[in-house]
Design an enzyme around this catalytic site. Structure first.
Site, short mmCIF file in Angstrom:
data_model
loop_
_atom_site.label_atom_id
_atom_site.label_comp_id
_atom_site.label_asym_id
_atom_site.label_seq_id
_atom_site.Cartn_x
_atom_site.Cartn_y
_atom_site.Cartn_z
N GLY A 81 30.52 64.08 35.20
CA GLY A 81 31.24 64.44 36.41
C GLY A 81 30.40 65.13 37.47
O GLY A 81 30.84 65.28 38.61
N CYS A 111 54.67 40.73 38.04
CA CYS A 111 53.85 39.90 38.93
C CYS A 111 54.59 38.59 39.20
O CYS A 111 55.11 37.96 38.28
CB CYS A 111 52.51 39.62 38.28
SG CYS A 111 51.55 38.31 39.07
N CYS A 169 52.37 35.55 37.33
CA CYS A 169 52.19 35.45 35.88
C CYS A 169 53.26 36.20 35.09
O CYS A 169 53.33 36.07 33.87
CB CYS A 169 50.80 35.93 35.47
SG CYS A 169 50.58 37.72 35.58
N CYS A 197 49.50 40.23 40.78
CA CYS A 197 48.43 41.01 40.14
C CYS A 197 47.26 41.19 41.10
O CYS A 197 46.83 40.25 41.75
CB CYS A 197 47.89 40.26 38.92
SG CYS A 197 48.92 40.28 37.48
N CYS A 219 45.50 37.82 35.76
CA CYS A 219 46.59 36.96 36.22
C CYS A 219 46.34 35.51 35.79
O CYS A 219 47.22 34.86 35.23
CB CYS A 219 46.71 37.06 37.73
SG CYS A 219 48.29 36.48 38.37
#
Lengths: 211, 285
Positions: free
Chosen positions: B33, B242, B245, B267, B273
């Site tokens: 980080g 979605c 899909c 998606c 997808c």
């Protein structure tokens, strides 16, 4: 520059056979090792590196050192002309006498200096600390640690044949400095493992007869 | 005349530059980080188009890697196609659009829906690496705040959101605390993706080319999205599946489909997808 220190004209042995690919492979091994403390990765090698340095450690040195970095050599490698001329010829790294000024410390484990004497970084710039490249070839000690920290899924036990009895205590001193502190890269003949400053170790008693 | 005029080094960058970036990467992994400064170089794309990610990828990639590049989840956008083509040419790597086949995934602003696995590396393109920058413009001060682990400014910002809107209004680049120590900008991924960073088995690397910073999250590292006890972090949620899909629990993009402004939600992850559509077809075939 060749062999300047003793006035000899010996040509240093070859470095990487294929510098770009060999350095990439060695770097990924070091990066993987530092990201997965306790695991060892195949580092490739610099087969013609001086014997005292070793092929694995030679490869790591060629990968990480250059004229922008300073290095301190500990133990017998520090006195070996072949090692210093090989490193100087292939990397151009500045060799420093003051250990606290070194970006990299290159040493056998048995000669590893007190970690608190190395560059530890500052609270604002903890990255300005030393990376210790440790030669652990031929180590066969009984040490076994329980490790936890970033890069480790929960806790993991691992063998550390290179470690001595006081290492866990010395390492926890280094842990306490976080985010300051040093990182260890442990290299044997062909593999590399690493301990970033975030890895916490506890000793597993391997004395026969105890569970 | 087909001979190339310039023979680029493998990975495009020169070896000295790679070593400089590699040294920065090792420090970044060792201090999860923390933003490590690096000497960002010119690459053949403008700053702001992923030069940090490209430099990180160039420093780690080898010929046995398989590279996937996504831009907002999509493999087929200009930026993703160009970067994939660039590395296929200068680093001689194989490329893929499948998340599960890639060893390195360079991404702009998404984490794939397919869970990452151990051994994979995900490289984020980061425009602004400093999570405190909009709250404190001085670099000297933000460095000190990180050193002192003084992140009150960010909590005040989140609190003000709650006071004004009743909830935290930040839906992307949602700040995280890495390894219980450093406040980190997850690059502008949607907060939907934030939970995926926590304890992820893949190595996560971040490159900010214009701002000259590299940072990292090692595998299995705690990444906590900031929140309060009474207002905990809540990632975005989508109620409908979605439209292509039928996947649920995925991040959706709104796509306008006619001149009247009608839209559908599909998606954002094109690989997920396409594969789900293919699986559905197999089931119904």
């Amino acid at each position: 520059m060749i062999g300047q220190a003793n006035g000899s004209t010996a040509i240093p042995a070859a470095g990487f056979a294929d510098p770009t690919r060999d350095a990439q492979r060695a770097f990924r091994a070091v990066l993987d090792a530092l990201s997965h403390p306790s695991l060892a990765y195949h580092v490739g090698g610099a087969p013609e590196a001086p014997e005292l340095l070793g092929s694995g450690l030679g490869a790591v040195a060629l990968t990480l050192l250059d004229e922008e970095s300073s290095v301190w050599l500990g133990g017998p490698v520090g006195d070996d002309e072949a090692v210093s001329s090989w490193l100087s010829f292939h990397t151009g790294a500045r060799r420093v006498a003051e250990i606290a000024a070194a970006d990299f410390v290159l040493t056998p484990f048995s000669d590893m200096p007190d970690l608190a004497t190395l560059a530890l970084g500052t609270e604002e710039a903890p990255h300005r600390s030393a990376t210790v490249l440790v030669d652990v070839r031929g180590a066969s000690g009984p040490a076994r640690f329980l490790a936890e920290g970033p890069g480790i899924d929960g806790r993991v036990e691992f063998d550390a044949p290179w470690a001595d009895g006081s290492f866990a205590d010395r390492w926890s001193e280094n842990n306490r400095l976080f985010p300051r502190g040093v990182d260890l890269v442990l290299v044997d003949a062909t593999t590399v493992s690493a301990l970033p400053r975030t890895t916490r170790l506890s000793v597993i008693d391997t004395t026969p007869g105890k569970a | 005349m087909s001979q190339e005029l310039i023979d680029y080094n493998i990975g495009y960058l020169d070896e000295q530059t790679k070593r400089m970036i590699r040294r920065a990467l090792l420090k970044a992994v060792a201090i999860p980080g923390f933003q490590v400064p690096f000497a960002s170089r010119e690459v053949p794309m403008p700053r702001g188009w992923g030069t940090g990610g490209v430099q990180v990828t160039a420093a780690i990639i080898g010929e046995d890697d398989v590279l996937k590049v996504i831009d907002q989840g999509a493999d087929d956008t200009t930026n993703a196609v160009s970067i994939r083509g660039f590395f296929a040419r200068v680093a001689h790597v194989g490329t893929t659009t499948r998340t599960d086949e890639a060893t390195i995934i360079q991404t702009r602003h998404r984490i794939p829906e397919t869970p990452l696995s151990e051994g994979q590396v995900i490289v984020y393109q980061v425009p602004q690496p400093e999570p405190l920058r909009l709250l404190e413009p001085r670099e000297t001060e933000t460095r000190r705040l990180h050193a002192l682990e003084e992140y009150g400014l960010m909590y005040v910002k989140l609190y003000e959101d709650i006071a004004r809107f009743g909830h935290v209004a930040k839906t992307y680049d949602y700040p995280v605390l890495v390894g219980e120590r450093y406040l980190m900008a997850p690059s502008p991924i949607p907060s939907f993706d934030n939970p995926k960073m926590d304890g992820n088995p893949a190595l996560q690397l971040f490159g900010a080319g214009r701002e000259k910073r590299i940072y990292a999250v090692p595998p299995f590292t705690r990444v906590e999205s900031l929140g309060f006890e009474d207002f905990p972090f809540e990632p975005q949620r989508f109620d409908d599946p979605c439209a292509l899909c039928g996947s649920t629990g995925v991040y959706l993009d709104e796509v306008i489909i006619d001149d009247a402004g009608a839209s559908m939600f599909v998606c954002s992850d094109t690989d997920h997808c396409e594969r789900t559509v293919a699986e559905n077809e197999e089931v119904f075939a």
